[in-house]
Design an enzyme around this catalytic site. Structure first.
Site, PDB file in Angstrom:
ATOM      1  N   ASP A 293       0.865  -1.189   0.000  1.00 13.01           N
ATOM      2  CA  ASP A 293       0.000   0.000   0.000  1.00 13.01           C
ATOM      3  C   ASP A 293       0.899   1.235   0.000  1.00 13.01           C
ATOM      4  OD1 ASP A 293      -2.327   1.552   0.162  1.00 13.01           O
ATOM      5  OD2 ASP A 293      -2.557   1.323   2.331  1.00 13.01           O
ATOM      6  N   TYR A 467      -4.974   4.393   0.523  1.00 10.95           N
ATOM      7  CA  TYR A 467      -6.018   3.478   0.007  1.00 10.95           C
ATOM      8  C   TYR A 467      -5.620   2.885  -1.345  1.00 10.95           C
ATOM      9  CZ  TYR A 467      -8.522   6.340   3.469  1.00 10.95           C
ATOM     10  OH  TYR A 467      -8.872   7.024   4.605  1.00 10.95           O
ATOM     11  N   HIS A 468      -4.383   2.363  -1.391  1.00 11.70           N
ATOM     12  CA  HIS A 468      -3.892   1.731  -2.616  1.00 11.70           C
ATOM     13  C   HIS A 468      -3.433   0.287  -2.358  1.00 11.70           C
ATOM     14  CE1 HIS A 468      -2.674   6.080  -3.996  1.00 11.70           C
ATOM     15  NE2 HIS A 468      -3.978   5.875  -4.047  1.00 11.70           N
ATOM     16  N   PRO A 469      -4.265  -0.547  -1.714  1.00 10.95           N
ATOM     17  CA  PRO A 469      -3.810  -1.926  -1.459  1.00 10.95           C
ATOM     18  C   PRO A 469      -3.700  -2.708  -2.765  1.00 10.95           C
ATOM     19  CG  PRO A 469      -6.138  -1.722  -0.930  1.00 10.95           C
ATOM     20  CD  PRO A 469      -5.651  -0.332  -1.260  1.00 10.95           C
TER      21      PRO A 469
END
Length: 551
Positions: A293, A467-469
């Protein structure tokens, strides 16, 4: 019910695949647990902090306590609505850097180098330059996804770009074109004043075709018979039933739910599956591993002049913006307000940018809490390629249970070193002459925090997920024990099953993940249809002296 292709998840990649497969004449059925994206809370770009904080549109996931962030549980929003996270995100559009995709190919994702993926980025885009310059030759002209730029009327947007240049960094007209590195205008998935999500761009046009349907249901597991995926078990209206796939099942349920579904279906680390009483179909150690992330902090400055968006941060102001948007789709409501950006390198010897900036002309948190000082502005900043890796695992064999999500943020010395560099480089930018008319004082971290220990304490307390998993079903070669899918997105060890979403990324890309996720759906569709676009010969820009110079 049955179709040629059953896609689980109407998110960024799933919508793109539904569009391309149905366009090719295949019958497609999309399974989505969430509901409609109608209404201003999703469609109005400036309202972006609302849907991401609403259980109606969000799965409501949280990380496990993160030991290196003081045991905090970080929120992990994922879209539970048509369009998936493209319907609740900040609408920032970043392709990623050429170096990201070349690294994918080098690490075993054959055929996913920048030369391979650039034609897909061009195919998916309709790019609206908006009077700010840019690289038309590098951009798409007639794709479903409209990309635009904000008006950049606030003087703070120019101040940010000018300060970057004064600090010695390049400017770039188009970070999604030939040159990512530098300061310039930010791009967004907004068109005609509306959020241009994957649902608006791809799914709604696809659903107008007779061969594409959508059903609202919770996917429980993939049905696998004699080593082949034949359908998906779903639950809707309290009834469990099976949707049959004549050709293939495709998981596009997010980097959190795709690995969960694989494990519920018996595909994953054998010992973990047995622990939860699940029969092992394929022992794939990599399922759920390699979780990555982006973390970021908000560097906030108080503003000397009352020119920030704070003046609208009241009921009357918000009401006026909302009314103008409802009736005309124009004004402040028609932008996500992220209208300036930068990508820089943290030090000499880093060959392409590893720090990203989103600049915002208000000091506010993602949940809408505004800074006590009132007028202010902020840069969201964080490192792009953290070496830390986490995992998504099962809590139980119940499909209704949320997955166990552990990012293991900031678990290496490199993470701390990179983050401190972000903070110090940002202070230097805000100290430039271009900001002199605007900077009153530093709100956070606060000018008194200077030492490594003091900055580390701030990071520990205030770092937030961007919020970039991604990365939990890694794409790689079939002899790689940690690879989950091959370079055509086929799950290794099971026939008739693919995964195509951000979970297949071998390593996180540079910037926001919506663009790369849609590209993944576009390219996966061509693999499924047995075709591919010709490779590009374009040569992206690199800093000529990157080995010896930081800027």
């Amino acid at each position: 019910m049955r179709a040629d292709y059953v896609i689980v998840g109407a998110g960024s990649a799933g919508c793109a695949m539904a569009y391309r497969l149905s366009e090719a004449g295949k019958s497609v059925l999309v399974i989505e647990h969430g509901g409609s994206d109608a209404g201003p809370l999703i469609q109005m770009p400036a309202a972006l902090s609302y849907p991401m904080n609403m259980r109606t549109y969000d799965w409501g996931y949280k990380s496990a306590p993160e030991p290196h962030l003081g045991g905090r549980e970080l929120v992990c929003p994922r879209g539970k609505v048509i369009g998936g996270s493209s319907s609740i995100n900040g609408m920032v559009y970043v392709r990623g850097h050429a170096g990201d995709y070349d690294h994918w190919a080098e690490s075993g994702a054959d055929g996913w180098s920048y030369a391979d993926v650039l034609p897909y980025f061009k195919r998916m885009e309709t790019w609206h330059e908006g009077g700010h310059g840019g690289d038309a030759d590098w951009r798409g002209k007639d794709g479903p996804l409209h990309i635009s730029r904000g008006p950049r009327n606030n003087p703070l947007h120019d101040a940010f770009v000018s300060a970057g240049q004064q600090a010695g960094y390049p400017a770039t007209d188009d970070y999604n074109g030939e040159q990512q590195e530098g300061f310039g205008p930010m791009e967004m998935t907004v068109w005609k004043g509306r959020r241009w999500s994957a649902a608006n761009a791809y799914l709604k046009p696809a659903l107008k075709r007779e061969n594409c349907d959508l059903i609202r249901a919770l996917a429980r597991k993939v049905i696998i018979e004699d080593g082949r995926a034949t359908g998906v078990e779903i639950e809707r209206n309290g009834q469990v039933q099976v949707i049959e796939a004549r050709i293939e099942v495709i998981l596009a349920a997010s980097s959190l739910n795709s690995p969960k579904l694989l494990m519920l279906s018996g595909i994953g680390p054998a010992a973990h599956l047995v622990e939860h009483g699940i029969d092992v179909v394929a022992d794939r150690a990599g399922v759920g591993q390699n979780l990555q992330d982006h973390l970021e902090v908000y560097m906030q400055m108080a503003c000397k002049q009352p020119i920030t968006l704070y003046k609208y941060w009241n009921l009357l102001g918000k009401g006026m913006i909302g009314a103008q948007w409802l009736f005309t789709k124009t004004g402040l409501g028609a932008s996500n307000q992220f209208e300036s950006a930068a990508f820089i390198r943290s030090r000499a010897g880093v060959d392409y940018p590893d720090i990203q900036y989103h600049f915002l002309p208000i000091a506010v948190r993602y949940d809408g809490q505004v800074a006590a000082e009132g007028h202010g502005f902020q840069a969201h900043v964080g490192p792009m390629r953290s070496p830390s890796r986490g995992a998504v695992t099962l809590r139980s064999s119940d499909p209704r249970d949320a997955p166990h999500i552990f990012f293991n943020y900031m678990s290496t010395a490199q993470d701390w070193e990179d983050f401190r560099a972000c903070l110090r480089l940002t202070r230097e930018i805000f100290a430039q002459e271009a900001f002199e008319p605007f900077v009153k004082h530093e709100i956070q971290p606060g000018a008194d925090l200077q030492s490594d220990d003091e900055l580390d304490g701030f990071i520990r307390e205030h770092a937030e997920s961007a919020y970039h998993p991604c990365g939990t079903c890694k794409m790689g070669r079939t002899d790689d024990p940690m690879a989950v899918v091959d370079s055509e997105c086929r799950v290794i060890g099971v026939d008739g099953l693919r995964v195509a979403d951000s979970s297949i990324f071998p390593r996180i890309t540079n910037g926001n993940l919506n663009g790369p996720s849609i590209m993944t759906g576009e390219k996966a569709s061509d693999h499924i249809l047995g075709r591919c676009l010709a490779r590009s010969n374009a040569a992206p820009w690199r800093h000529a002296n990157w080995e010896n110079a930081q800027r």
